[in-house]
Enzyme design. Structure first.
Site, mmCIF file in Angstrom:
data_model
loop_
_atom_site.group_PDB
_atom_site.id
_atom_site.type_symbol
_atom_site.label_atom_id
_atom_site.label_comp_id
_atom_site.label_asym_id
_atom_site.label_seq_id
_atom_site.Cartn_x
_atom_site.Cartn_y
_atom_site.Cartn_z
ATOM 1 N N ASP A 134 0.816 -1.207 0.000
ATOM 2 C CA ASP A 134 0.000 0.000 0.000
ATOM 3 C C ASP A 134 0.857 1.268 0.000
ATOM 4 O O ASP A 134 1.529 1.561 0.992
ATOM 5 C CB ASP A 134 -0.895 -0.031 1.243
ATOM 6 C CG ASP A 134 -1.691 1.246 1.435
ATOM 7 O OD1 ASP A 134 -2.120 1.826 0.426
ATOM 8 O OD2 ASP A 134 -1.884 1.644 2.603
ATOM 9 N N ASP A 319 -1.859 5.670 -5.737
ATOM 10 C CA ASP A 319 -2.159 4.786 -4.615
ATOM 11 C C ASP A 319 -2.433 3.363 -5.068
ATOM 12 O O ASP A 319 -3.480 3.065 -5.642
ATOM 13 C CB ASP A 319 -3.363 5.348 -3.862
ATOM 14 C CG ASP A 319 -3.642 4.617 -2.563
ATOM 15 O OD1 ASP A 319 -2.880 3.692 -2.225
ATOM 16 O OD2 ASP A 319 -4.608 4.968 -1.885
#
Length: 428
Positions: A134, A319
């Site tokens: 992440d 992201d």
């Protein structure tokens, strides 16, 4: 700064994780497995059904609020009922990042729509875990043995859990670890360990979190197949200011270069390469843009357009933990109106599958270069349901857009940790 967003249950998933590490000259690659679009759409629809059931159970109608109020409040499903509250998506309990840092922060999202997963191992001998890599957070956490609300290993469900009593490389730390999500908190404590992405590519003495209670993530996490999170943002937003996995890879001279790169396969396995790039996965030159700051992977965007819609200068984060694109609610509603997409109660948009050919291409201009995502790639289809892959989310004082996996699937993405920049090249 304070970000807020939708508090969504984590997804139920049924994917198999494989790790194929290719090593040489301090460059190594980890395979990433993709959840299908069909599973993603099914998950979004299930969340909508769950939200409706919660509303009916509480015998409440969702409150209708003015747009200004929506920007400071969200309606969230919590404990089987609707509650209207200000909330954080993810951050420390009191908002602290580290002792000398900003006084408030959260990460950008939870993981309800994360689409790609890979594997890491912790301890000696190694204990294996499936994690989301992440770029929107900076800490590594996994559930510990005895974790509450983490599921049980029955019929393939539940989590792999870390047991420090079985590791010779475990070192006690004991500092509190707490992240507050919109639906509740995730609690645990820090420990030091050896973290491995292959049999012999490891860092030692990494502070990671053993989660003791994941109740804040809801039933979706209990039933889901991934275990934890590996954060790949900067230490400036790390809980307690702990060094990140990338910090330690560099400090311990594991990497050839201070970069990592994502290739997200479209209906195939993806790859995460540490220490270099895979030139077989992209064409042309990699074009770089400097970060606004070394926190999230946040960049300036010259403009965004699709059909008759256009928006001027704005900001975005790149992201890997978000499958969709997100943007300000007012802007996304304009885009959705053009394609005939209709909002549901969870903030996503669905559309008539017969009109896929009418969806215009989306162009994102970054540092003078134009990046295009085709209209067809802006829709996830499962059976007779079509989900518009752009979602409205207001983030006060933060980036206005999130360039998630829908964008990254089309562009090989290089995260240059050393030079604080991100680069893009079209995938082959």
């Amino acid at each position: 700064m304070m970000f807020k967003g939708l508090a969504l249950s984590l997804a139920l998933s049924s994917l198999a994780i494989t790790t194929n590490v290719v090593e040489g000259n301090n460059v190594f690659t980890v395979s990433l497995t993709k959840r299908s679009d069909e599973e993603m759409v099914s998950n979004f629809l299930q969340m909508e059904r769950d939200a409706l059931a919660a509303m009916l159970e509480a015998k409440m109608e969702p409150a209708v609020v003015e747009e200004e109020e929506k920007q400071s409040e969200e309606i969230v499903v919590q404990d089987g009922a609707y509650a209207t509250q200000r909330h954080l998506l993810r951050g420390s309990e009191n908002g602290d990042i580290n002792e000398g840092g900003k006084d408030e922060t959260v990460a950008i999202h939870d993981f309800s729509n994360a689409q790609y997963y890979g594997s890491v191992s912790i301890g000696t001998p190694p204990q294996s875990f499936k994690v989301i890599f992440d770029t929107g957070s900076s800490n590594l956490w996994v559930p510990k043995e005895g974790c509450s609300h983490c599921g049980y290993k029955i019929f393939g469900l539940g989590k792999d859990k870390y047991d420090h009593s079985k590791s010779s490389s475990y070192k006690e730390n004991g500092e509190e670890f707490k992240i507050v999500y919109g639906s509740g908190a995730v609690n645990g404590f820090f420990s030091k360990e050896t973290v491995t992405v292959s049999d012999d590519v490891s860092v030692t003495g990494m502070d990671f979190a053993e989660v003791t209670d994941a109740g804040g993530l809801g039933i979706g996490y209990v039933m889901g197949r991934f275990d934890g999170i590996m954060g790949l943002a900067f230490s400036s937003i790390s809980i307690k200011g702990k060094p990140t996995f990338m910090d330690l890879l560099l400090e311990q001279n594991v990497l050839k270069e201070p970069i990592f790169s994502f290739y997200l396969g479209d209906n195939t396995e993806g790859e995460l390469t540490f220490g270099g790039v895979d030139e077989e996965k992209y064409e042309g030159e990699i074009e770089y843009v400097d970060l606004i700051s070394s926190t999230y992977w946040e960049i300036d965007v010259d403009g965004i357009s699709a059909g008759d819609y256009s928006m001027g200068k704005t900001t975005a984060i790149v992201d890997s933990g978000t499958s969709l694109l997100t943007g300000p609610k007012k802007e996304v509603s304009k885009l959705a109106l053009q394609v005939g997409a209709k909002p549901n109660m969870m903030g996503q948009y669905t559309m008539d599958c017969e009109k896929l050919g009418d969806v215009p291409d989306l162009t994102v201009t970054i540092n003078g270069s134009v990046y295009t995502v085709s209209g067809r790639d802006l829709v996830m289809k499962a059976a007779n349901t079509c989900l518009f892959a752009i979602m409205g989310m207001d983030i006060p004082e933060g980036p206005q857009w999130i360039l998630g996996d829908v964008f990254m699937r089309k562009y090989y993405t290089v995260f240059d940790y050393g030079n604080e920049r991100v680069g893009f090249a079209r995938v082959k």
